[in-house]
Scaffold this active site. Sequence first.
Site, short mmCIF file in Angstrom:
data_model
loop_
_atom_site.label_atom_id
_atom_site.label_comp_id
_atom_site.label_asym_id
_atom_site.label_seq_id
_atom_site.Cartn_x
_atom_site.Cartn_y
_atom_site.Cartn_z
N GLY A 1 0.47 0.17 9.31
CA GLY A 1 -0.24 -0.03 10.57
C GLY A 1 -0.61 -1.48 10.78
CG ASP A 2 -3.54 -4.58 13.02
OD1 ASP A 2 -2.79 -5.39 13.60
OD2 ASP A 2 -4.69 -4.88 12.63
CG ASP B 1 -2.16 -0.77 1.08
OD1 ASP B 1 -2.46 -1.16 -0.06
OD2 ASP B 1 -2.86 -1.01 2.08
CB THR C 1 -2.64 0.54 14.90
OG1 THR C 1 -3.40 1.69 14.52
CG2 THR C 1 -2.83 0.32 16.38
CG MET D 1 -7.25 7.09 7.02
SD MET D 1 -7.98 5.56 6.36
CE MET D 1 -9.20 5.19 7.63
CE LYS E 1 -7.41 0.77 -0.35
NZ LYS E 1 -6.63 -0.46 -0.53
#
Length: 508
Positions: free
Chosen positions: A93-94, A39, A122, A174, A61
């Site tokens: 993160g997780d 990612d 995280t 986010m 993303k």
Amino acid sequence: MNSEKAGKVYLVGGGCGNPEFLTIRGKKLLSRCDTVVYDALVNPALLAYAPENCERIYVGKRAANHALPQDEINALLVRLAKEGKDVVRLKGGDPYVFGRGGEEGVALHKAGIAFEEVPGITSVIGGLAYAGIPITHRDCASSFQVVTGHLKNDAAHLDWKVLAATKGTLVFLMGMKNIEKITKSLIENGMDPKTPAAVVREASTPRQETVVGELENIAEKAAHLSAPALIVIGKVVGLREDLRFFDNRPFFGKRFVVTRSRAQASKLVEKIEEEGGATVMYPTIRIQPVDSEMERLKKAIGHIGDYSHLILTSVNGVALFFEALADCRKDARALAGLTVTAIGKATAGALKKHGVTPDIVPKQFVGEALVDALAPELSPSDRILMPRSKNARAYVMEALSKICEVDEIKIYETLREDRTDVDVPALLKAHEVDYITFTSSTTARYFAEKIGPDCAALMKESGAKCASIGPKTSEQLKKLGLPVDIQAKTYTIDGLVEAIKEDCINAH
């Protein structure tokens, strides 16, 4: 790879920012996978753990910008596994904390594909900790809630009254795009506008930035921050001044250009980053063995008993010497009876890894100190073997040859490294470099050549400081018209780092 047998997919959490947060299990799986699917928020340094022949597929993303839609990512994972590949699906993160790992796991289960989830640290926990904010503390928060900052349908899907009434810590992930809507909704639903709040950007990395305020003004205070960032609201924010440790490090917020060769840069990079600095790799040199001289060295090793002394002046020299020794079917036992001299702690350390403790290590790591330390030990009947760089100064050879026979074998040469991944001139023009480190006169010379004829003027305008490992390097910098802002008192990597640290402290 046997395509008749399905592979397995590992949903691996890469942790929040700092590559050292990857778990031992995650690193183990990465090191043996066939494909890694990763990612946008994954630290690129983690990809170095994957095998060289590993297939790397980016599916990142960012907000509405998707390299690959989620349904297609699910289908990709299924296809790769059916091809018999072991796949690491690497996430920041997780995987199960707003990482869509659950969706991917369900898709894999429905397709009959074996999978495993490997937890990651995280940012909800690790990111806040690196900002000096504990997510709980018995004096002010005994619970926490983690909420997505991606708001749909004007945020109607969230129970704002419940969120506003919480007595614990609220963390929005986010949410930078919607920070005004988030804070306004909480206040409108009864949360005290004076509630402590903070935004942490790129947590646990050298680019981390933390802005502290209150619920009513944090959106304005943090308006300049961009994603990735997290929003934290609650009394625990007030503990930051007592618990902050990462952004108090001496090099925090500073960017360093490291000019050593790729093979040797890791120690300096590690020390800079340990003190909180950000590093840019800009190798100016590369080491190339001289084949004909290596053959000469092997012949000399065949008559190693004819020598009384062995001098090694660099880590590279040690590596190549023991490579030649092995080719001659010998090991450290062949050096019994020789007086071994090493220039520098690093060279001495490299020798010790081969089971050899040097007899002489000059206090200062320059040629003059070597001659001063060794000359009183020599007589005309001695004979010295000195495998070293083709680029080395002639001083040592000339001085010792006046006393006894010296076989100097120039087993490698230092060449300019033209390959680079970073536009350092552009960084200098943008005033985005604080320090440039030089660990030899050769790194200085080749740095100037790579930057070009305007190097001196560009350096002056940039405000970046030149940090030199010792007097010979400083002398070369001055010849090139470059400043010597810092010179190590001890001519080692540790000494260089300490000198820069002292400069940082004095600057404050």
